[in-house]
Design a protein around this motif. Sequence first.
Motif, short mmCIF file in Angstrom:
data_model
loop_
_atom_site.label_atom_id
_atom_site.label_comp_id
_atom_site.label_asym_id
_atom_site.label_seq_id
_atom_site.Cartn_x
_atom_site.Cartn_y
_atom_site.Cartn_z
N PHE A 145 1.47 8.69 -10.07
CA PHE A 145 0.90 8.47 -8.75
C PHE A 145 0.26 9.75 -8.20
O PHE A 145 0.79 10.39 -7.29
N VAL A 151 -7.88 5.06 -7.51
CA VAL A 151 -9.28 4.63 -7.51
C VAL A 151 -9.70 4.31 -6.08
O VAL A 151 -9.07 3.52 -5.40
N GLY A 185 1.77 -3.60 -2.57
CA GLY A 185 1.02 -3.29 -3.79
C GLY A 185 -0.39 -2.79 -3.58
O GLY A 185 -1.23 -2.88 -4.47
N LEU A 186 -0.66 -2.23 -2.42
CA LEU A 186 -2.02 -1.75 -2.17
C LEU A 186 -2.16 -0.23 -2.25
O LEU A 186 -3.22 0.31 -2.00
N GLY A 187 -1.07 0.44 -2.57
CA GLY A 187 -1.19 1.87 -2.84
C GLY A 187 -0.56 2.83 -1.84
O GLY A 187 -0.82 4.03 -1.88
N LYS A 188 0.29 2.31 -0.96
CA LYS A 188 0.92 3.21 0.03
C LYS A 188 1.82 4.24 -0.66
O LYS A 188 1.70 5.44 -0.42
N THR A 189 2.71 3.74 -1.49
CA THR A 189 3.63 4.64 -2.17
C THR A 189 2.86 5.61 -3.07
O THR A 189 3.16 6.80 -3.14
N HIS A 190 1.86 5.07 -3.73
CA HIS A 190 1.03 5.91 -4.60
C HIS A 190 0.45 7.09 -3.81
O HIS A 190 0.56 8.25 -4.23
N LYS A 324 -8.23 2.07 -15.41
CA LYS A 324 -6.93 2.00 -16.10
C LYS A 324 -7.11 1.69 -17.58
O LYS A 324 -6.37 2.21 -18.41
N VAL A 348 -2.86 -4.73 -6.19
CA VAL A 348 -3.13 -3.88 -7.35
C VAL A 348 -1.96 -3.89 -8.33
O VAL A 348 -2.16 -3.80 -9.54
N ARG A 349 -0.76 -4.03 -7.80
CA ARG A 349 0.38 -4.01 -8.70
C ARG A 349 0.30 -5.15 -9.71
O ARG A 349 0.52 -4.94 -10.90
N GLU A 352 -2.53 -4.55 -12.23
CA GLU A 352 -2.12 -3.54 -13.18
C GLU A 352 -1.13 -4.14 -14.18
O GLU A 352 -1.21 -3.90 -15.39
P1 ADP Z 1 2.65 -0.22 -2.08
O1 ADP Z 1 3.53 0.97 -1.90
O2 ADP Z 1 1.54 -0.27 -1.08
O3 ADP Z 1 3.40 -1.51 -2.15
P2 ADP Z 1 2.08 1.03 -4.60
O4 ADP Z 1 1.62 2.35 -4.11
O5 ADP Z 1 3.44 0.97 -5.18
O6 ADP Z 1 1.92 -0.08 -3.47
O7 ADP Z 1 1.01 0.50 -5.65
C1 ADP Z 1 1.30 -0.52 -6.59
C2 ADP Z 1 0.72 -0.18 -7.93
O8 ADP Z 1 -0.67 -0.25 -7.88
C3 ADP Z 1 1.06 1.22 -8.38
O9 ADP Z 1 1.28 1.22 -9.76
C4 ADP Z 1 -0.18 2.01 -8.04
O10 ADP Z 1 -0.37 3.09 -8.92
C5 ADP Z 1 -1.26 0.98 -8.20
N1 ADP Z 1 -2.39 1.21 -7.30
C6 ADP Z 1 -2.49 0.79 -6.02
N2 ADP Z 1 -3.67 1.14 -5.51
C7 ADP Z 1 -4.34 1.81 -6.47
C8 ADP Z 1 -5.62 2.44 -6.55
N3 ADP Z 1 -6.47 2.44 -5.53
N4 ADP Z 1 -5.96 3.03 -7.71
C9 ADP Z 1 -5.12 3.02 -8.76
N5 ADP Z 1 -3.91 2.45 -8.75
C10 ADP Z 1 -3.51 1.85 -7.63
#
Ligand code: ADP
Length: 482
Positions: A145, A151, A185-190, A324, A348-349, A352
Amino acid sequence: MSTTEPGEIVESSQVAAQWARIRGRLQNEVGDVEYRTWLRQMTLVGVEGDEVTVHLPTRFLRDWVSSRYGTRLNALWQLENESIRRVDIRVGGTVAPIATPAEAAPARPAQPEPMNLVTTPVFEPNSDDRPESRMDLAAALDSRFTFDAFVVGKPNEFAYACARRVAEAPASQGFNPLFLYGGVGLGKTHLMHAIAWELAARNEAAGKRLVSVAYMSAEKFMYRFIAAIRTQSTMEFKEQLRSVDVLMIDDLQFLIGKDNTQEEFFHTFNYLVEAGKQIVVSSDKSPSALDGLEDRLRTRLGCGMVADLHTTTYELRISILETKAARAGIPVPTKVLEYLAHKITSNVRELEGALNRLIAHANLFGRPITLEATHEVLHDLLKAHDRRISIEEIQKRVAEHYAIRLTDMSSARRARQVARPRQVAMYLAKQLTSRSLPEIGRKFGNRDHTTVMHAVSRVNELMERDGSFAEDVELLRRLLES
Ligand code: ADP
Ligand code: MG
Protein backbone atom coordinates in the motif's frame (compact mmCIF):
# COMPACT_ATOMS: atom_id res chain seq x y z
CA MET A 1 0.73 -12.47 18.88
CA SER A 2 0.87 -15.78 20.66
CA THR A 3 -2.43 -17.58 20.51
CA THR A 4 -1.66 -20.26 23.04
CA GLU A 5 -2.23 -20.03 26.74
CA PRO A 6 0.27 -21.36 29.22
CA GLY A 7 -0.49 -24.96 29.95
CA GLU A 8 -1.52 -25.80 26.45
CA ILE A 9 0.55 -28.38 24.77
CA VAL A 10 0.97 -27.65 21.15
CA GLU A 11 3.43 -29.12 18.75
CA SER A 12 3.08 -25.88 16.99
CA SER A 13 4.53 -26.40 13.55
CA GLN A 14 2.97 -29.79 13.14
CA VAL A 15 -0.41 -28.66 14.35
CA ALA A 16 -0.23 -25.57 12.21
CA ALA A 17 0.43 -27.74 9.17
CA GLN A 18 -2.48 -29.98 10.02
CA TRP A 19 -4.71 -26.98 10.47
CA ALA A 20 -3.63 -25.53 7.15
CA ARG A 21 -4.48 -28.80 5.40
CA ILE A 22 -7.87 -28.96 7.10
CA ARG A 23 -8.71 -25.45 6.03
CA GLY A 24 -7.60 -26.20 2.51
CA ARG A 25 -9.83 -29.24 2.34
CA LEU A 26 -12.79 -27.41 3.76
CA GLN A 27 -12.33 -24.68 1.23
CA ASN A 28 -12.31 -27.23 -1.55
CA GLU A 29 -15.37 -28.93 -0.20
CA VAL A 30 -17.57 -25.93 0.41
CA GLY A 31 -16.32 -23.62 -2.34
CA ASP A 32 -14.77 -20.20 -2.17
CA VAL A 33 -17.78 -18.09 -1.52
CA GLU A 34 -19.03 -20.12 1.36
CA TYR A 35 -15.57 -20.49 2.80
CA ARG A 36 -14.98 -16.79 2.70
CA THR A 37 -18.33 -16.02 4.23
CA TRP A 38 -18.23 -18.39 7.16
CA LEU A 39 -15.00 -20.18 7.66
CA ARG A 40 -12.14 -17.92 6.82
CA GLN A 41 -12.26 -16.17 10.16
CA MET A 42 -11.61 -19.30 12.16
CA THR A 43 -8.42 -19.18 14.16
CA LEU A 44 -6.78 -22.10 15.83
CA VAL A 45 -6.25 -21.43 19.50
CA GLY A 46 -4.51 -24.64 20.40
CA VAL A 47 -4.62 -28.31 21.14
CA GLU A 48 -4.87 -29.63 24.62
CA GLY A 49 -5.05 -33.33 25.19
CA ASP A 50 -7.63 -34.67 22.81
CA GLU A 51 -9.33 -31.36 22.26
CA VAL A 52 -8.81 -28.67 19.67
CA THR A 53 -10.02 -25.15 20.31
CA VAL A 54 -11.00 -22.91 17.43
CA HIS A 55 -12.07 -19.30 17.69
CA LEU A 56 -14.59 -17.35 15.68
CA PRO A 57 -15.07 -13.67 16.26
CA THR A 58 -18.81 -13.52 16.83
CA ARG A 59 -21.50 -15.55 18.48
CA PHE A 60 -23.46 -15.77 15.29
CA LEU A 61 -20.52 -17.12 13.33
CA ARG A 62 -19.72 -19.56 16.10
CA ASP A 63 -23.27 -20.95 16.11
CA TRP A 64 -23.43 -21.09 12.39
CA VAL A 65 -20.12 -22.86 11.96
CA SER A 66 -20.77 -25.30 14.81
CA SER A 67 -24.12 -26.31 13.46
CA ARG A 68 -23.23 -26.57 9.78
CA TYR A 69 -19.58 -27.54 9.78
CA GLY A 70 -18.91 -28.83 13.28
CA THR A 71 -19.18 -32.50 12.39
CA ARG A 72 -17.05 -32.09 9.32
CA LEU A 73 -14.40 -30.23 11.26
CA ASN A 74 -14.32 -33.03 13.78
CA ALA A 75 -13.92 -35.63 11.10
CA LEU A 76 -11.21 -33.72 9.29
CA TRP A 77 -9.26 -33.29 12.50
CA GLN A 78 -9.46 -36.97 13.23
CA LEU A 79 -8.16 -37.75 9.79
CA GLU A 80 -5.18 -35.52 10.44
CA ASN A 81 -4.60 -36.42 14.01
CA GLU A 82 -6.04 -39.57 15.54
CA SER A 83 -5.68 -38.37 19.07
CA ILE A 84 -8.19 -35.56 18.57
CA ARG A 85 -11.63 -36.39 19.91
CA ARG A 86 -13.32 -33.05 20.10
CA VAL A 87 -13.29 -29.68 18.37
CA ASP A 88 -14.41 -26.90 20.63
CA ILE A 89 -15.62 -23.87 18.69
CA ARG A 90 -15.71 -20.72 20.78
CA VAL A 91 -16.19 -17.02 20.46
CA GLY A 92 -12.89 -15.18 20.50
CA GLY A 93 -10.39 -13.22 18.50
CA THR A 94 -11.17 -9.88 16.99
CA VAL A 95 -13.04 -8.72 13.99
CA ALA A 96 -15.59 -6.31 12.60
CA PRO A 97 -18.86 -5.40 14.02
CA ILE A 98 -18.48 -5.35 17.72
CA ALA A 99 -21.17 -6.25 20.16
CA THR A 100 -21.20 -4.72 23.60
CA PRO A 101 -17.74 -3.87 24.91
CA ALA A 102 -17.87 -6.34 27.76
CA GLU A 103 -18.68 -9.17 25.44
CA ALA A 104 -16.50 -8.06 22.59
CA ALA A 105 -13.27 -7.69 24.51
CA PRO A 106 -11.65 -11.08 24.21
CA ALA A 107 -9.14 -12.49 26.62
CA ARG A 108 -6.15 -10.27 26.03
CA PRO A 109 -2.66 -10.04 27.34
CA ALA A 110 -2.48 -8.20 30.64
CA GLN A 111 -0.25 -5.46 29.24
CA PRO A 112 -1.42 -3.02 26.63
CA GLU A 113 0.14 -4.03 23.34
CA PRO A 114 2.76 -1.75 21.86
CA MET A 115 1.48 0.54 19.15
CA ASN A 116 2.49 0.22 15.57
CA LEU A 117 5.32 2.66 15.52
CA VAL A 118 7.09 3.54 12.36
CA THR A 119 10.53 4.55 13.39
CA THR A 120 12.91 6.03 10.92
CA PRO A 121 15.61 6.06 9.87
CA VAL A 122 15.98 2.39 10.43
CA PHE A 123 19.74 2.53 10.80
CA GLU A 124 19.97 5.31 13.27
CA PRO A 125 21.86 4.05 16.33
CA ASN A 126 19.02 4.42 18.75
CA SER A 127 16.65 2.53 16.55
CA ASP A 128 18.26 -0.49 18.18
CA ASP A 129 16.34 0.44 21.27
CA ARG A 130 13.12 -0.17 19.48
CA PRO A 131 13.34 -3.45 17.65
CA GLU A 132 9.81 -4.26 18.66
CA SER A 133 8.48 -1.17 17.04
CA ARG A 134 10.00 -2.11 13.76
CA MET A 135 8.54 -5.57 13.88
CA ASP A 136 5.17 -4.09 14.59
CA LEU A 137 5.45 -1.86 11.63
CA ALA A 138 5.95 -4.83 9.39
CA ALA A 139 2.95 -6.55 10.86
CA ALA A 140 0.60 -3.66 10.69
CA LEU A 141 1.33 -1.80 7.51
CA ASP A 142 0.87 -3.51 4.19
CA SER A 143 4.02 -3.07 2.14
CA ARG A 144 1.98 -3.04 -1.06
CA PHE A 145 0.00 0.00 0.00
CA THR A 146 2.29 2.76 -1.24
CA PHE A 147 1.61 5.92 -3.22
CA ASP A 148 3.39 4.38 -6.17
CA ALA A 149 0.98 1.50 -6.24
CA PHE A 150 -2.07 3.72 -5.98
CA VAL A 151 -3.73 4.35 -9.33
CA VAL A 152 -5.09 7.87 -9.53
CA GLY A 153 -8.22 8.83 -11.44
CA LYS A 154 -11.07 11.29 -11.20
CA PRO A 155 -12.85 9.56 -8.30
CA ASN A 156 -9.84 9.56 -5.99
CA GLU A 157 -7.50 12.30 -7.18
CA PHE A 158 -8.48 14.76 -4.50
CA ALA A 159 -8.07 12.29 -1.65
CA TYR A 160 -4.78 11.19 -3.15
CA ALA A 161 -3.49 14.76 -3.37
CA CYS A 162 -4.45 15.44 0.23
CA ALA A 163 -2.76 12.28 1.44
CA ARG A 164 0.40 13.19 -0.44
CA ARG A 165 0.36 16.64 1.01
CA VAL A 166 0.10 15.29 4.56
CA ALA A 167 2.99 12.91 3.95
CA GLU A 168 5.13 15.75 2.61
CA ALA A 169 4.29 18.27 5.29
CA PRO A 170 2.55 16.77 8.29
CA ALA A 171 0.39 18.99 10.46
CA SER A 172 0.26 21.85 8.00
CA GLN A 173 -2.43 24.43 8.29
CA GLY A 174 -5.73 23.32 6.83
CA PHE A 175 -4.76 19.66 6.58
CA ASN A 176 -5.07 18.65 10.18
CA PRO A 177 -6.93 16.43 10.73
CA LEU A 178 -7.13 14.75 7.36
CA PHE A 179 -10.45 12.99 7.16
CA LEU A 180 -10.74 10.40 4.36
CA TYR A 181 -14.07 8.82 3.67
CA GLY A 182 -15.74 6.56 1.15
CA GLY A 183 -17.30 3.14 0.63
CA VAL A 184 -15.69 -0.21 1.25
CA GLY A 185 -12.69 -1.17 -0.84
CA LEU A 186 -12.07 2.21 -2.42
CA GLY A 187 -8.60 2.80 -1.04
CA LYS A 188 -8.89 4.51 2.35
CA THR A 189 -6.61 2.09 4.15
CA HIS A 190 -4.27 2.04 1.20
CA LEU A 191 -3.83 5.82 1.35
CA MET A 192 -3.27 5.81 5.10
CA HIS A 193 -0.56 3.19 4.87
CA ALA A 194 0.95 5.09 1.96
CA ILE A 195 1.23 8.20 4.13
CA ALA A 196 3.05 6.20 6.77
CA TRP A 197 5.47 4.64 4.29
CA GLU A 198 6.15 7.96 2.65
CA LEU A 199 6.84 9.63 5.98
CA ALA A 200 9.21 6.84 6.88
CA ALA A 201 11.04 7.06 3.56
CA ARG A 202 11.36 10.82 3.67
CA ASN A 203 12.72 10.84 7.15
CA GLU A 204 15.18 8.16 6.38
CA ALA A 205 16.41 10.04 3.34
CA ALA A 206 16.75 13.29 5.23
CA GLY A 207 18.45 11.60 8.18
CA LYS A 208 16.02 13.37 10.44
CA ARG A 209 15.03 12.42 13.91
CA LEU A 210 12.72 9.49 14.36
CA VAL A 211 9.14 10.10 13.44
CA SER A 212 6.64 7.86 15.06
CA VAL A 213 3.39 6.97 13.45
CA ALA A 214 0.68 5.04 15.20
CA TYR A 215 -1.77 3.42 12.84
CA MET A 216 -4.70 1.38 14.06
CA SER A 217 -8.30 0.66 13.34
CA ALA A 218 -10.87 2.35 15.54
CA GLU A 219 -11.87 -1.11 16.64
CA LYS A 220 -8.38 -1.89 17.82
CA PHE A 221 -8.23 1.47 19.50
CA MET A 222 -11.31 0.48 21.43
CA TYR A 223 -10.01 -2.95 22.38
CA ARG A 224 -6.80 -1.45 23.62
CA PHE A 225 -8.58 1.19 25.55
CA ILE A 226 -10.84 -1.36 27.20
CA ALA A 227 -7.92 -3.63 27.94
CA ALA A 228 -6.08 -0.69 29.46
CA ILE A 229 -9.02 0.06 31.72
CA ARG A 230 -9.24 -3.54 32.77
CA THR A 231 -5.56 -3.78 33.58
CA GLN A 232 -5.54 -0.33 35.13
CA SER A 233 -2.98 0.93 32.69
CA THR A 234 -4.87 3.74 31.05
CA MET A 235 -2.13 6.20 31.92
CA GLU A 236 0.37 4.15 29.98
CA PHE A 237 -2.01 3.84 27.09
CA LYS A 238 -2.52 7.59 27.00
CA GLU A 239 1.17 8.30 27.20
CA GLN A 240 1.89 5.90 24.40
CA LEU A 241 -0.71 7.58 22.24
CA ARG A 242 0.39 11.05 23.09
CA SER A 243 4.00 10.39 22.27
CA VAL A 244 3.39 9.88 18.57
CA ASP A 245 3.94 12.40 15.79
CA VAL A 246 1.21 11.07 13.57
CA LEU A 247 -1.88 9.25 14.74
CA MET A 248 -4.01 7.38 12.22
CA ILE A 249 -7.33 5.84 13.07
CA ASP A 250 -8.93 3.70 10.39
CA ASP A 251 -12.68 3.03 10.11
CA LEU A 252 -13.75 5.51 12.73
CA GLN A 253 -17.40 4.55 12.26
CA PHE A 254 -16.77 1.71 14.71
CA LEU A 255 -16.68 4.21 17.52
CA ILE A 256 -20.33 5.06 17.03
CA GLY A 257 -22.18 4.30 20.20
CA LYS A 258 -18.96 3.57 22.07
CA ASP A 259 -19.15 6.67 24.18
CA ASN A 260 -16.26 6.14 26.54
CA THR A 261 -13.89 5.29 23.76
CA GLN A 262 -15.04 8.33 21.81
CA GLU A 263 -14.36 10.47 24.81
CA GLU A 264 -10.87 9.10 25.11
CA PHE A 265 -10.23 9.57 21.43
CA PHE A 266 -11.50 13.13 21.64
CA HIS A 267 -9.04 14.03 24.38
CA THR A 268 -6.12 12.38 22.63
CA PHE A 269 -7.13 14.12 19.46
CA ASN A 270 -7.18 17.54 21.06
CA TYR A 271 -3.94 16.94 22.82
CA LEU A 272 -2.15 15.92 19.64
CA VAL A 273 -3.54 18.69 17.48
CA GLU A 274 -2.58 21.25 20.07
CA ALA A 275 0.90 19.79 20.23
CA GLY A 276 1.21 20.25 16.46
CA LYS A 277 0.92 16.58 15.58
CA GLN A 278 -0.89 15.21 12.55
CA ILE A 279 -4.08 13.17 12.73
CA VAL A 280 -5.49 11.10 9.90
CA VAL A 281 -8.87 9.47 10.18
CA SER A 282 -10.89 7.35 7.79
CA SER A 283 -14.54 6.46 7.82
CA ASP A 284 -17.29 5.18 5.59
CA LYS A 285 -19.20 8.46 5.84
CA SER A 286 -18.44 12.15 6.04
CA PRO A 287 -18.16 13.69 9.51
CA SER A 288 -21.55 15.34 9.20
CA ALA A 289 -23.20 12.05 8.22
CA LEU A 290 -21.73 10.09 11.11
CA ASP A 291 -24.85 9.96 13.24
CA GLY A 292 -24.17 8.87 16.75
CA LEU A 293 -20.83 10.56 16.96
CA GLU A 294 -20.60 13.18 19.65
CA ASP A 295 -21.14 16.64 18.21
CA ARG A 296 -17.95 18.18 19.46
CA LEU A 297 -15.91 15.32 18.03
CA ARG A 298 -17.72 15.59 14.73
CA THR A 299 -17.00 19.28 14.62
CA ARG A 300 -13.33 18.80 15.30
CA LEU A 301 -13.05 16.06 12.72
CA GLY A 302 -14.51 18.30 10.07
CA CYS A 303 -12.31 21.29 10.69
CA GLY A 304 -9.22 20.13 8.85
CA MET A 305 -9.38 18.64 5.38
CA VAL A 306 -12.23 16.35 4.42
CA ALA A 307 -11.68 14.30 1.27
CA ASP A 308 -13.88 11.62 -0.18
CA LEU A 309 -13.14 8.63 -2.35
CA HIS A 310 -15.92 8.25 -4.90
CA THR A 311 -17.00 4.98 -6.40
CA THR A 312 -14.83 3.94 -9.30
CA THR A 313 -15.49 4.83 -12.90
CA TYR A 314 -15.00 2.44 -15.80
CA GLU A 315 -11.84 4.33 -16.79
CA LEU A 316 -10.35 4.06 -13.34
CA ARG A 317 -11.15 0.36 -13.17
CA ILE A 318 -9.41 -0.20 -16.47
CA SER A 319 -6.30 1.67 -15.42
CA ILE A 320 -6.18 -0.14 -12.08
CA LEU A 321 -6.41 -3.48 -13.87
CA GLU A 322 -3.75 -2.50 -16.38
CA THR A 323 -1.40 -1.36 -13.67
CA LYS A 324 -1.88 -4.47 -11.57
CA ALA A 325 -1.53 -6.82 -14.51
CA ALA A 326 1.67 -5.08 -15.56
CA ARG A 327 3.04 -5.36 -12.05
CA ALA A 328 2.30 -9.04 -11.98
CA GLY A 329 4.23 -9.38 -15.22
CA ILE A 330 1.55 -11.48 -16.84
CA PRO A 331 0.01 -10.52 -20.14
CA VAL A 332 -3.72 -10.07 -19.82
CA PRO A 333 -5.63 -9.38 -23.04
CA THR A 334 -7.44 -6.05 -23.22
CA LYS A 335 -10.70 -7.89 -23.81
CA VAL A 336 -10.37 -9.59 -20.46
CA LEU A 337 -9.57 -6.34 -18.67
CA GLU A 338 -12.58 -4.68 -20.27
CA TYR A 339 -14.79 -7.56 -19.37
CA LEU A 340 -13.73 -7.39 -15.73
CA ALA A 341 -14.11 -3.62 -15.57
CA HIS A 342 -17.64 -3.96 -16.90
CA LYS A 343 -18.66 -6.80 -14.66
CA ILE A 344 -17.09 -5.95 -11.34
CA THR A 345 -18.10 -2.47 -10.42
CA SER A 346 -18.55 -2.67 -6.68
CA ASN A 347 -15.07 -1.79 -5.48
CA VAL A 348 -11.37 -2.09 -6.10
CA ARG A 349 -10.90 -4.90 -3.64
CA GLU A 350 -13.19 -7.21 -5.59
CA LEU A 351 -11.70 -6.16 -8.87
CA GLU A 352 -8.24 -6.91 -7.58
CA GLY A 353 -9.43 -10.22 -6.15
CA ALA A 354 -10.78 -11.30 -9.51
CA LEU A 355 -7.61 -10.37 -11.33
CA ASN A 356 -5.47 -12.14 -8.74
CA ARG A 357 -7.49 -15.27 -9.16
CA LEU A 358 -6.98 -15.19 -12.91
CA ILE A 359 -3.27 -14.66 -12.49
CA ALA A 360 -2.94 -17.41 -9.92
CA HIS A 361 -4.80 -19.75 -12.21
CA ALA A 362 -2.62 -18.88 -15.17
CA ASN A 363 0.50 -19.44 -13.10
CA LEU A 364 -0.71 -22.69 -11.69
CA PHE A 365 -1.68 -24.27 -14.98
CA GLY A 366 0.79 -22.44 -17.19
CA ARG A 367 -2.02 -21.44 -19.54
CA PRO A 368 -2.50 -17.98 -21.00
CA ILE A 369 -5.35 -15.85 -19.76
CA THR A 370 -8.17 -15.79 -22.28
CA LEU A 371 -11.76 -14.66 -22.18
CA GLU A 372 -12.94 -18.28 -21.96
CA ALA A 373 -10.55 -19.01 -19.12
CA THR A 374 -11.90 -15.91 -17.39
CA HIS A 375 -15.49 -17.11 -17.63
CA GLU A 376 -14.46 -20.44 -16.27
CA VAL A 377 -12.26 -19.26 -13.40
CA LEU A 378 -14.54 -16.49 -12.25
CA HIS A 379 -17.76 -18.36 -12.79
CA ASP A 380 -19.06 -18.26 -9.21
CA LEU A 381 -17.86 -14.75 -8.59
CA LEU A 382 -19.52 -13.32 -11.67
CA LYS A 383 -22.63 -15.31 -11.01
CA ALA A 384 -22.89 -13.67 -7.61
CA HIS A 385 -22.63 -10.29 -9.27
CA ASP A 386 -25.29 -11.07 -11.83
CA ARG A 387 -27.64 -12.62 -9.41
CA ARG A 388 -30.89 -11.00 -8.50
CA ILE A 389 -32.08 -11.67 -5.02
CA SER A 390 -35.80 -12.35 -4.71
CA ILE A 391 -38.04 -11.38 -1.83
CA GLU A 392 -39.05 -15.03 -1.46
CA GLU A 393 -35.44 -15.99 -1.00
CA ILE A 394 -34.99 -13.33 1.64
CA GLN A 395 -38.08 -14.48 3.49
CA LYS A 396 -36.94 -18.06 3.40
CA ARG A 397 -33.44 -17.35 4.68
CA VAL A 398 -34.61 -15.03 7.41
CA ALA A 399 -37.31 -17.45 8.56
CA GLU A 400 -34.72 -20.22 8.67
CA HIS A 401 -32.31 -18.09 10.57
CA TYR A 402 -34.79 -17.12 13.26
CA ALA A 403 -36.43 -20.54 13.23
CA ILE A 404 -39.94 -19.31 12.46
CA ARG A 405 -42.36 -20.62 9.84
CA LEU A 406 -42.14 -19.20 6.36
CA THR A 407 -45.89 -18.54 6.47
CA ASP A 408 -45.35 -16.17 9.37
CA MET A 409 -43.67 -13.77 6.97
CA SER A 410 -47.12 -13.00 5.61
CA SER A 411 -49.29 -13.92 8.56
CA ALA A 412 -51.08 -11.39 10.71
CA ARG A 413 -49.35 -12.54 13.90
CA ARG A 414 -47.84 -9.71 15.85
CA ALA A 415 -45.93 -11.60 18.52
CA ARG A 416 -42.44 -10.20 18.87
CA GLN A 417 -40.72 -13.44 17.91
CA VAL A 418 -42.29 -13.36 14.47
CA ALA A 419 -42.74 -9.62 14.05
CA ARG A 420 -39.06 -8.83 14.47
CA PRO A 421 -37.80 -11.36 11.89
CA ARG A 422 -40.50 -10.12 9.54
CA GLN A 423 -39.17 -6.59 9.95
CA VAL A 424 -35.67 -7.79 9.27
CA ALA A 425 -36.85 -9.48 6.08
CA MET A 426 -38.62 -6.30 4.96
CA TYR A 427 -35.51 -4.32 5.69
CA LEU A 428 -33.35 -6.69 3.66
CA ALA A 429 -35.89 -6.69 0.84
CA LYS A 430 -35.60 -2.92 0.69
CA GLN A 431 -31.81 -3.05 0.81
CA LEU A 432 -31.16 -5.91 -1.57
CA THR A 433 -33.88 -5.64 -4.20
CA SER A 434 -35.12 -2.80 -6.33
CA ARG A 435 -38.74 -3.37 -5.31
CA SER A 436 -40.80 -0.42 -4.15
CA LEU A 437 -42.24 -0.18 -0.66
CA PRO A 438 -45.81 -1.06 -1.79
CA GLU A 439 -44.49 -4.05 -3.75
CA ILE A 440 -42.60 -5.27 -0.72
CA GLY A 441 -45.66 -4.74 1.47
CA ARG A 442 -47.74 -6.87 -0.86
CA LYS A 443 -45.32 -9.78 -0.58
CA PHE A 444 -45.60 -9.66 3.17
CA GLY A 445 -49.28 -10.54 3.43
CA ASN A 446 -50.58 -7.42 1.72
CA ARG A 447 -49.24 -5.00 4.22
CA ASP A 448 -49.30 -1.29 3.70
CA HIS A 449 -46.18 0.51 2.46
CA THR A 450 -46.02 2.51 5.68
CA THR A 451 -45.57 -0.76 7.56
CA VAL A 452 -42.53 -1.51 5.43
CA MET A 453 -41.21 1.98 5.97
CA HIS A 454 -41.64 1.59 9.69
CA ALA A 455 -39.86 -1.79 9.61
CA VAL A 456 -36.90 -0.30 7.77
CA SER A 457 -36.42 2.53 10.21
CA ARG A 458 -37.01 0.27 13.20
CA VAL A 459 -34.31 -2.15 12.03
CA ASN A 460 -31.93 0.71 11.36
CA GLU A 461 -32.54 2.02 14.82
CA LEU A 462 -32.02 -1.36 16.44
CA MET A 463 -28.87 -1.99 14.47
CA GLU A 464 -27.43 1.19 15.80
CA ARG A 465 -28.30 0.37 19.37
CA ASP A 466 -27.61 -3.31 19.49
CA GLY A 467 -24.33 -4.58 18.14
CA SER A 468 -25.19 -8.24 18.09
CA PHE A 469 -28.47 -7.60 16.32
CA ALA A 470 -26.57 -5.53 13.75
CA GLU A 471 -24.11 -8.34 13.33
CA ASP A 472 -26.94 -10.78 12.69
CA VAL A 473 -28.52 -8.64 10.02
CA GLU A 474 -25.17 -7.96 8.43
CA LEU A 475 -24.36 -11.64 8.21
CA LEU A 476 -27.77 -12.47 6.79
CA ARG A 477 -27.13 -9.90 4.13
CA ARG A 478 -23.76 -11.39 3.32
CA LEU A 479 -25.27 -14.80 3.12
CA LEU A 480 -27.95 -13.61 0.73
CA GLU A 481 -25.43 -11.81 -1.40
CA SER A 482 -23.05 -14.74 -1.61
P1 ADP B 1 -10.88 0.62 2.09
O1 ADP B 1 -9.95 0.81 3.23
O2 ADP B 1 -11.39 1.91 1.53
O3 ADP B 1 -11.99 -0.35 2.37
P2 ADP B 1 -8.54 -0.51 0.85
O4 ADP B 1 -7.62 0.64 1.00
O5 ADP B 1 -8.34 -1.65 1.77
O6 ADP B 1 -10.06 -0.03 0.90
O7 ADP B 1 -8.47 -1.01 -0.65
C1 ADP B 1 -8.91 -2.29 -1.06
C2 ADP B 1 -7.95 -2.89 -2.04
O8 ADP B 1 -8.00 -2.19 -3.25
C3 ADP B 1 -6.51 -2.82 -1.57
O9 ADP B 1 -5.84 -3.98 -1.96
C4 ADP B 1 -5.96 -1.62 -2.30
O10 ADP B 1 -4.58 -1.75 -2.56
C5 ADP B 1 -6.75 -1.64 -3.58
N1 ADP B 1 -6.97 -0.30 -4.12
C6 ADP B 1 -7.95 0.56 -3.78
N2 ADP B 1 -7.87 1.67 -4.51
C7 ADP B 1 -6.81 1.55 -5.31
C8 ADP B 1 -6.20 2.37 -6.30
N3 ADP B 1 -6.67 3.57 -6.62
N4 ADP B 1 -5.10 1.90 -6.94
C9 ADP B 1 -4.61 0.68 -6.64
N5 ADP B 1 -5.14 -0.15 -5.73
C10 ADP B 1 -6.22 0.26 -5.07
MG1 MG C 1 -10.04 -0.03 5.11
